[in-house]
Design a protein around this motif. Structure first.
Motif, PDB file in Angstrom:
ATOM      1  N   SER A   1      -7.960  -6.179  -0.988  1.00  0.00           N
ATOM      2  CA  SER A   1      -7.134  -6.821  -2.022  1.00  0.00           C
ATOM      3  C   SER A   1      -8.096  -7.601  -2.899  1.00  0.00           C
ATOM      4  CB  SER A   1      -6.082  -7.738  -1.398  1.00  0.00           C
ATOM      5  OG  SER A   1      -5.217  -8.251  -2.396  1.00  0.00           O
TER       6      SER A   1
ATOM      7  N   THR B   1      -4.905  -2.079  -1.150  1.00  0.00           N
ATOM      8  CA  THR B   1      -5.179  -0.656  -0.934  1.00  0.00           C
ATOM      9  C   THR B   1      -5.770  -0.464   0.454  1.00  0.00           C
ATOM     10  OG1 THR B   1      -7.369  -0.877  -1.968  1.00  0.00           O
ATOM     11  CG2 THR B   1      -5.550  -0.152  -3.375  1.00  0.00           C
TER      12      THR B   1
ATOM     13  N   THR C   1       0.844  -1.195   0.000  1.00  0.00           N
ATOM     14  CA  THR C   1       0.000   0.000   0.000  1.00  0.00           C
ATOM     15  C   THR C   1       0.877   1.242   0.000  1.00  0.00           C
ATOM     16  OG1 THR C   1      -0.143  -0.053   2.433  1.00  0.00           O
ATOM     17  CG2 THR C   1      -1.928  -1.085   1.195  1.00  0.00           C
ATOM     18  N   GLN C   2       0.359   2.306  -0.580  1.00  0.00           N
ATOM     19  CA  GLN C   2       1.093   3.561  -0.633  1.00  0.00           C
ATOM     20  C   GLN C   2       0.995   4.249   0.721  1.00  0.00           C
ATOM     21  OE1 GLN C   2      -0.692   5.473  -4.032  1.00  0.00           O
ATOM     22  NE2 GLN C   2       0.709   4.471  -5.451  1.00  0.00           N
TER      23      GLN C   2
ATOM     24  N   ARG D   1      -0.698  -1.631  -6.690  1.00  0.00           N
ATOM     25  CA  ARG D   1      -2.031  -1.439  -6.099  1.00  0.00           C
ATOM     26  C   ARG D   1      -2.786  -2.774  -5.954  1.00  0.00           C
ATOM     27  NH1 ARG D   1      -3.222   3.537  -5.173  1.00  0.00           N
ATOM     28  NH2 ARG D   1      -5.455   3.127  -4.951  1.00  0.00           N
TER      29      ARG D   1
END
Length: 307
Positions: free
Chosen positions: A201, A191, A166-167, A188
């Motif tokens: 996911s 998330t 995840t970012q 991605r």
């Protein structure tokens, strides 16, 4: 590639997610000096702390860039990250990140938790605690004849999986190095849900996933299984001890079939889709080196024509 219940590894990453630059820089250092990560010089050479050096060594093994029990570089690592002739020595092509994802989650002996999450855990929405509990259940049920990993070790693996995919969100008091995303975050595949209540996911089309990487993975899978026929349903869902393409790349059934159809045209006469007794199956029509698919992708990519 095949999960063996007494050949597993947990918690060897020193709690550090892999970061941009670690794999290519670490690989190139090891290629120049196979003993570098065992020496104090590695701290200065790589510009990281001692624990990070150990983490880099682990990730090189987990991503199959060096041999499992040594720091001898693999041929794949050389083909990817060699400075002179490597396909992508500075990790600039998104295809390389998709490929690294496959190499990690199809390596149950070195990255058991990652293999488990992408092949065995199919809950589309979850919390960090749910991942930890499910991983612990998997270990208790499936891992045999070895000393069980500590609860803290499994917790470390379970928390690192979503962190790597995840970012990150930069918080006021977060050290900048902790905010650096893992390269896998750009895929991605995981998330964060709104309000930070958990993670998702879910299967999707994955338009950035190149057919060349799919071809490499599927060719490896055929070789590992020692067969020339695999039901498409088995490519979608992990029903045995092998990874499944659909699960690994979080594809829907329709999107997997679409990519398989493109695969049959990518390098003609290698794969064919047929229906037998109402079952769609993928046939391997002739033996091919998996690297042919990567060579095809990167050659076309340099010409601006990659699929």
């Amino acid at each position: 590639m095949k999960f063996v219940n007494n050949k597993v590894a947990f918690g060897r990453h020193q709690t550090f997610a892999v970061r941009y630059g670690w794999l290519s820089k670490g690989f190139q250092a090891v290629k120049s000096n196979p003993d570098i990560l065992r020496k104090d010089d590695a701290v200065a050479e790589l510009g990281v702390g001692k624990n990070m050096v150990e983490s880099i060594g682990y990730w090189l093994r987990a991503f199959q860039l060096v041999e499992p029990n040594s720091f001898k570089v693999t041929q794949l690592g050389t083909d990817l990250f060699s400075r002179n002739k490597g396909y992508d020595p500075y990790l600039e092509d998104e295809a390389t990140i998709w490929l690294l994802h496959w190499l990690l989650v199809s390596n149950p002996e070195q990255a058991t938790a990652w293999y488990w999450f992408f092949n065995r855990y199919h809950k589309p929405e979850f919390t960090a605690q749910e991942i930890q509990t499910a991983l612990s259940d998997f270990v208790n049920d499936q891992v045999k004849d070895i000393k069980r990993p500590a609860v803290s070790t499994l917790k470390s693996d379970a928390s690192l999986i979503p962190r790597m995919y995840t970012q990150s969100k930069l918080h006021k008091h977060m050290p900048i190095e902790e905010a650096l995303d893992s390269p896998l975050a750009m895929l991605r595949l995981v998330t964060q849900m709104v309000g930070e209540r958990g993670f998702q996911s879910k299967p999707g089309p994955r338009p950035g996933l190149p057919i060349g990487v799919i071809g490499y993975a599927i060719t490896q899978l055929f070789a590992a299984k020692g067969t020339d026929i695999i039901p498409i349903e088995d490519l979608m869902y992990s029903r045995d001890e092998f990874p499944a393409i659909g699960a690994v790349f979080r594809l829907t059934e329709v999107d997997l079939l679409t990519k398989l159809e493109k695969l049959t045209e990518y390098i003609p006469a290698v794969f064919q889709i047929n229906e037998t007794a109402g079952i769609h199956q993928l046939y391997l029509m002739k033996t091919i080196d998996p690297m042919e698919y990567l060579h095809m992708h990167y050659s076309c990519s340099k010409q601006g024509e990659a699929a």
